[in-house]
Every structure is written in structure tokens, then in C-alpha cells.
Design a protein around this motif. Structure first.
Motif: not given
Length: 525
Positions: A53-73
Motif C-alpha cells: 500500500l505504501k507503493k500504491a500511495r505513490s503518485r509519481r508523474k509518469k506517462d502511461v503507456d498504451i499498448h495495442y499489441d495484446f495477443d495470447i501466445a
């Protein structure tokens, strides 16, 4: 056999990855010289990735990556061939939508759905962490499934969803429920094929719960229920940090999907014949605040209203983010329904302040005035918490008076439930549970009266009903909802299921309406 001897005999078998196992095996001689505490610490670090939860409380400003390549191996695609899965869902629409995604992934892995517990080869409990009662239900179900696991050792039992993001929950399962095979969180659902594979071939519990916010994964498969109504997730997480709420910790910071991805999904649903969509977000009208473009929920709704789909609604909104532009767009009507769910939580400004809601009673009432001025026929519903720590009788009376003044047509009401890890869980409380229950009864009595009054206004009127199927109580009666989310029961041929039909209301109850199908009814868009 002590812990050190057991681990030596098992060659320190780990489940998190083969790389970790190799590392541990190569260093077995060094581990033999460790103390028991050091060895146990090493074992748990390499076997589990638990939430923090300590890590979860962190609100670092970072870009969120968007992935369009989801595939099931390919290696995972036949893993469920000839097997069945069952997902039990607890909580909100967001959890239900997550279940659709997990079901879609499992079906692409070869699994078939089942509603029969004894038939399932994998059972996932998709959990809710909002209230203590929800957690108790899940732990009760975990206990009920133990005999089935003993009978079917190859059965995979998994716990996922918001409860999995809580450290105390994961630790409790690790210590008391070793028959659970798999625990994963809300940020790594797309990792389900890998996790199921690990659980299937591992001798140990597989735990992977990321404390950091996830990226946005597009193109995930979905096994939607039916072809009438659909949920569309437009954003994830919440940045409000209300003092009673665990959601910012379990769901992470606000991350908005790109408008073009949402619009494309809605157009696809319209082409498939869906009649209603609900836009989802933990704080849905904060949509777009995290994007680099000047684009908010009002802009999105303005574009979606041009798509040929009869009804569009959204949930759940926060009063602080309900801006004038959104009201202006909703007032255009069309396929934008005139029902708004607007949680107030309390009618007392003092309680709202300690809840960290960041608006006052007066702010909320002014927002209601603006909405009603722009949309005169709007229906408002809400959420209310009773018995917040140290709530006085006078403060509770303010909540009752606000319900009277606004005239909510329905409300979800709850007794405050402390959630470990939130600020309010640490506060002392001088209100007894008996008094809280008594206040809830008084509030519910008033809410029921307001609901019954609003329902009586429908008698004699004709409403448009999206027919969803048979009534739960009588298969000869059909049921569906109006634009204002009023449940209507009426007799009609099964052929109208999935259509929007006109129904004349002949009787009103506290929460439902009875009606008659208008003769020669045709689909109305």
C-alpha cells in the motif's frame, strides 16, 4: 522438519519464474548457511509479488503507456481445451467489466464457460474491497470451495480484483488458505494466460499483484453478456483519496483511454446492434484530465451522441468534476439519457470536509440547481454513507434534510465500513453500531418514501422500455428499464426482448413499475 530442511528437500522450488528458480538452485550451498529467518525472507521474496500500500500511495508523474499489441501466445491457446471456467463477480460494474475481459481471455485459451461449480476446472473470485461485508462474503466462499479442491486437486482456484490489491488480504490467504492456487491484482489482468499456466504446472501458490498503476491495454478480448447492453471503460483509477475509500490504492491513479479508441469501440458496439452503453470509470467525469489534450467527458459525450445507438449513460461521477460544459452537452438530449447518478455521501459540510470530498453541502445543492435548470426532467440518484466516524445526530439530520431538498428518486445507502490502509480507519469513533443501524433505518425509510412518490407519477404514462428478458419472479412476465433506470414489468411476447418498446404504466411500487405493452408496439429509437 523445520523450514530450512523443507526448503532444502524441495530444492527451493519457486513459482514466480524459471530464472529465479535457477538462481536459487545455483546458490543452494549459500542458503544452507542462512538463519531460518533469512531463509524464510528469501523464500517469500522469490516466490511472491505481493501488494504494497505504501507503493500504491505513490503518485509519481509518469506517462502511461498504451499498448495495442495484446495477443495470447500460441503456447497458451490450447491450455484450456476440453476444460471449463467459472468467474464469480462481486462489486461494481467495473468488476463486472473486468470479468468480461477475463472470460474473453480464457475462452481464447480454449476454456468454455460454465455456471456449475462442480464442472469448473478453474474458478476465479473477482472481488470487491469497498466494504467489509463484501470481503466476508469472499472469504466465506473461499472456505466453501476447499472441499471441492480436496476432491479435485487439479482444480485451479484464484482470487483477483480489488481485494487482491490489499496487503492484509493477500497475507491472510497465504497463511490460512493454502488451497488457493492463484492471486493476481487489478493492474495485471492481461497477464492471465501466463498466470494460469504457472498455476496449472506449479506446486506452489502463484501470486502476482502489482502495486504500481498499470498501463492501458487496448484490444483485450471481451465475452460480453448478451447483445443488448454493454459497458465501455473510458478511464481507470481515482486521484480523489477520500479518507474512507480504498479505491485509489486498489485501482491506482487516473488513466484515461484515448478518445479515438473509445469512439471506435462504441461504433463497433452500435454496428453489432447494442441498444445501450454505459461509460465506466471510478471517477468517470474526471475523464481527460490526465491527457495532454484539452478534452474532457463533455467533449466525448458530444461526439458519442452522434453515433447511432439509442442510449448512452455513465457512472460513477464525482460532484467536484461535474463541470458546466458536461451539463450543457447532456442538455442536448437525444441518446444521452436524463438520469444522473451523483454520489453526495453526506449532507453535512463538516462530514464532507473530513471525508475529503472537497465540496460543501452548498456546492452540491448549487450543482443540482444548475443541472435541473439545464435538464428540467432529470432524475437524480445518489450514494450516502451513514455513521461516519464521530458523526453527530445534527450532522445526520443535515443528510436527511438534503435528501428532502434534492428529492433523490433512489439512493444506495450504507453504514460506514472502515478499510485498512485508509486514513479514517485509524480514527476513533464515538458512534455505536446500534445508533448507526438506527440512522440507516431512518434514512432508508425516507429514501423509500421519496422513491414511492416518484414512481406514482408514472401511472397512466407511456414509457420507453429496453426489454432485457424474463422477470426473475415470473417467466411469463418480461422486464426492462426506462431511460431513467426505472424497472418495468409487463406481459409481452418473447420476440420483443432486445427491443425498445412502449409500455403504459398501470401500477407503481416502491422500486418497480407494472405496465401493459402498447398495442402494435414497434421498436422506438
Amino acid at each position: 522438519m523445520n523450514e530450512k530442511q523443507r526448503l532444502e528437500s524441495e530444492q527451493i522450488t519457486t513459482t514466480h519464474s524459471s530464472d529465479v528458480k535457477s538462481e536459487v538452485d545455483e546458490n543452494l550451498d549459500r542458503l544452507k548457511n542462512m538463519s531460518s529467518d533469512e531463509l524464510i525472507s528469501k523464500y517469500f521474496q522469490t516466490t511472491y509479488e505481493v501488494p504494497d500500500l505504501k507503493k500504491a500511495r505513490s503518485r509519481r508523474k509518469k506517462d502511461v503507456d498504451i499498448h495495442y499489441d495484446f495477443d495470447i501466445a500460441e503456447e497458451f491457446r490450447g491450455l484450456g481445451q476440453g476444460k471449463k471456467f467459472l468467474i464469480r463477480t462481486y462489486g461494481c460494474q467495473m468488476n463486472a467489466h473486468d470479468t468480461e475481459v477475463m472470460a474473453g481471455i480464457l475462452m481464447q485459451m480454449g476454456y468454455a464457460p460454465t455456471e456449475v461449480t462442480e464442472e469448473a476446472d478453474i474458478i476465479l473470485l473477482n472481488t470487491c474491497a469497498i466494504r467489509e461485508n463484501a470481503e466476508n462474503k469472499v472469504f466465506g466462499e473461499i472456505g466453501h470451495l476447499k472441499p471441492l479442491k480436496l476432491e479435485k486437486p487439479d482444480l485451479i482456484l484464484g482470487v483477483c480484483g480489488c481485494m487482491s490489491q490489499e496487503e492484509s488480504v493477500v497475507n491472510r490467504i497465504l497463511k490460512k488458505h493454502p488451497h488457493i492456487d492463484l492471486i493476481f491484482g487489478t493492474h495485471n489482468i492481461h497477464r492471465l494466460p501466463n498466470l494460469v499456466s504457472e498455476a496449472q504446472f506449479s506446486k506452489e501458490m502463484v501470486v502476482e499483484v502489482w502495486s504500481k498503476e498499470g498501463d492501458i491495454i487496448e484490444n483485450l478480448p471481451k465475452a460480453r453478456k448478451g447483445k443488448i447492453k454493454a459497458w465501455v471503460n473510458i478511464m481507470y483509477g481515482c486521484d480523489k483519496f477520500c479518507t474512507y475509500c480504498i479505491v485509489p490504492y486498489t485501482r491506482g491513479k487516473e488513466r484515461s483511454r484515448l478518445p479515438e479508441d473509445i469512439i471506435q469501440e462504441v461504433r463497433h458496439l452500435a454496428a453489432q446492434g447494442y441498444k445501450e452503453i454505459t461509460l465506466l470509470g471510478q471517477n468517470v467525469n474526471a475523464y481527460g484530465k490526465d491527457l495532454d489534450i484539452d478534452y474532457r467527458l463533455g467533449d466525448l459525450m458530444d461526439e458519442l451522441r452522434k453515433i447511432d445507438i439509442p442510449r448512452i449513460r455513465f457512472t460513477t461521477s464525482h460532484p467536484r468534476d461535474f463541470d458546466d460544459h458536461l451539463i450543457e452537452v447532456l442538455a442536448k438530449g437525444g441518446n444521452l439519457v436524463d438520469h444522473i447518478h451523483l454520489p453526495v455521501q453526506s449532507g453535512s459540510s463538516d462530514i464532507l470536509r473530513v471525508m475529503a470530498r472537497r465540496y460543501t453541502r452548498e456546492d452540491y445543492l448549487e450543482l443540482v440547481r444548475k443541472i435541473r435548470a439545464a435538464i428540467p426532467n432529470v432524475t437524480l440518484t445518489t450514494d450516502i454513507i451513514v455513521g461516519f466516524p464521530n458523526e453527530t445526530e445534527e450532522q445526520f439530520q443535515e443528510t436527511l434534510s438534503l435528501v428532502e431538498e434534492v428529492g433523490f428518486e433512489a439512493a444506495y445507502t450504507y453504514i460506514y465500513s472502515p478499510r485498512e490502509g485508509t486514513p479514517s480507519a485509524r480514527w476513533e469513533d464515538n458512534v455505536s453500531m446500534e445508533e448507526k443501524k438506527e440512522r440507516l433505518q431512518r434514512l432508508n425509510k425516507l429514501v423509500n418514501e421519496k422513491s414511492a412518490e416518484s414512481m406514482k407519477n408514472y401511472v397512466g404514462k407511456t414509457v420507453k422500455v429496453l426489454v432485457e428478458g424474463e422477470s426473475k419472479k415470473d417467466p411469463d412476465v418480461l422486464s426492462g428499464y426506462t431511460e431513467k433506470s426505472k424497472l418495468v414489468n409487463f406481459r409481452a411476447p418473447k420476440s420483443v426482448i432486445g427491443q425498445i418498446v412502449e409500455v403504459k404504466i398501470v401500477n407503481a411500487k416502491t422500486w418497480t413499475l407494472d405496465g401493459e405493452l402498447v398495442e402494435a408496439a414497434v421498436e422506438v429509437n
